[in-house]
Design a protein around this motif. Structure first.
Motif, PDB file in Angstrom:
ATOM      1  N   PHE A 179       0.854  -1.182   0.000  1.00  0.00           N
ATOM      2  CA  PHE A 179       0.000   0.000   0.000  1.00  0.00           C
ATOM      3  C   PHE A 179       0.891   1.232   0.000  1.00  0.00           C
ATOM      4  O   PHE A 179       2.098   1.136   0.238  1.00  0.00           O
ATOM      5  N   LEU A 180       0.294   2.398  -0.213  1.00  0.00           N
ATOM      6  CA  LEU A 180       0.997   3.667  -0.071  1.00  0.00           C
ATOM      7  C   LEU A 180       0.699   4.233   1.313  1.00  0.00           C
ATOM      8  O   LEU A 180      -0.459   4.235   1.735  1.00  0.00           O
ATOM      9  N   ALA A 181       1.723   4.710   1.995  1.00  0.00           N
ATOM     10  CA  ALA A 181       1.521   5.314   3.309  1.00  0.00           C
ATOM     11  C   ALA A 181       0.899   6.693   3.132  1.00  0.00           C
ATOM     12  O   ALA A 181       1.396   7.513   2.370  1.00  0.00           O
ATOM     13  N   GLY A 182      -0.211   6.941   3.843  1.00  0.00           N
ATOM     14  CA  GLY A 182      -0.872   8.244   3.803  1.00  0.00           C
ATOM     15  C   GLY A 182      -0.321   9.174   4.863  1.00  0.00           C
ATOM     16  O   GLY A 182      -0.802  10.290   5.041  1.00  0.00           O
ATOM     17  N   THR A 191       7.492   6.776   5.400  1.00  0.00           N
ATOM     18  CA  THR A 191       6.901   8.107   5.512  1.00  0.00           C
ATOM     19  C   THR A 191       5.786   8.301   4.494  1.00  0.00           C
ATOM     20  O   THR A 191       5.540   7.436   3.651  1.00  0.00           O
ATOM     21  N   ASP A 192       5.130   9.452   4.562  1.00  0.00           N
ATOM     22  CA  ASP A 192       4.017   9.782   3.673  1.00  0.00           C
ATOM     23  C   ASP A 192       4.407   9.570   2.208  1.00  0.00           C
ATOM     24  O   ASP A 192       5.412  10.086   1.748  1.00  0.00           O
ATOM     25  N   GLY A 193       3.612   8.773   1.490  1.00  0.00           N
ATOM     26  CA  GLY A 193       3.853   8.514   0.076  1.00  0.00           C
ATOM     27  C   GLY A 193       4.721   7.311  -0.219  1.00  0.00           C
ATOM     28  O   GLY A 193       4.807   6.880  -1.364  1.00  0.00           O
ATOM     29  N   SER A 194       5.394   6.749   0.786  1.00  0.00           N
ATOM     30  CA  SER A 194       6.246   5.583   0.525  1.00  0.00           C
ATOM     31  C   SER A 194       5.406   4.316   0.449  1.00  0.00           C
ATOM     32  O   SER A 194       4.300   4.242   0.976  1.00  0.00           O
ATOM     33  N   ARG A 195       5.938   3.324  -0.231  1.00  0.00           N
ATOM     34  CA  ARG A 195       5.263   2.027  -0.343  1.00  0.00           C
ATOM     35  C   ARG A 195       5.584   1.196   0.890  1.00  0.00           C
ATOM     36  O   ARG A 195       6.740   1.109   1.296  1.00  0.00           O
ATOM     37  N   VAL A 196       4.544   0.604   1.492  1.00  0.00           N
ATOM     38  CA  VAL A 196       4.726  -0.205   2.696  1.00  0.00           C
ATOM     39  C   VAL A 196       4.101  -1.587   2.492  1.00  0.00           C
ATOM     40  O   VAL A 196       3.083  -1.721   1.825  1.00  0.00           O
TER      41      VAL A 196
END
Length: 163
Positions: free
Chosen positions: A39-42, A95-100
């Motif tokens: 997912f993308l981190a919000g 962080t915000d926007g990174s793939r997790v």
């Protein structure tokens, strides 16, 4: 976010095809039924955080791929989908926007409040990213503690919440 179910190999030994060859133990790793999705981190997250879809996102597409720390005290962060287990970025950022990488089903380590007994059902709490013991009939269980929790990272079985 595509998922698939595969038939799993359920043997504990691999037998040699050569005459007189010995059986080789293969361990239990091949039987791990954990599911992981990226997912993308919000927002900034940490390994062990229970995360929710980011309902406050501006588009439906973004809502379905972005996650934030789950929090029962906020309606826009109370749709739990799993537990963060790693970064999918080469630099390891969360962080915000990174793939997790998120465990959407199976055994993982999650941030749980103290005082949860082994086998107790777990729900999201009012502390962002943290699970707590399910005590009320209206709370949705998201998993089960596999060991007693003294607070912090604890072995946990995450199941998809059913509403």
């Amino acid at each position: 976010m595509a998922s698939q179910d595969l038939i799993q190999y359920l043997e504990k030994e691999q037998f040699s095809a050569f005459p007189g060859g010995a059986a080789t133990g293969i361990g239990l790793g091949s039987m791990n039924r954990r599911r992981e999705e990226v997912f993308l981190a919000g927002g900034t997250v940490a390994v062990g955080d229970i995360v929710s879809l980011e309902i406050a996102a501006t588009s439906d597409g973004e809502r379905s791929v972005s996650v934030v720390k789950a929090n029962s005290g906020a309606s826009d962060t109370s749709v739990p989908v799993g537990v963060v287990i790693a970064s999918a970025e080469t630099d390891g950022t969360l962080t915000d926007g990174s793939r997790v990488v998120v465990c959407t089903r199976g055994i993982c380590n999650a941030l749980l409040a103290g005082g949860i007994g082994a086998g107790a059902p777990v729900t999201i709490s009012g502390v962002a990213g943290q699970g707590a013991a399910k005590t009320g009939a209206t709370e949705v269980a998201v998993g089960q503690a596999l060991a007693a929790s003294g607070g912090g990272g604890q072995t946990f079985f995450f199941v998809r919440a059913s509403y």
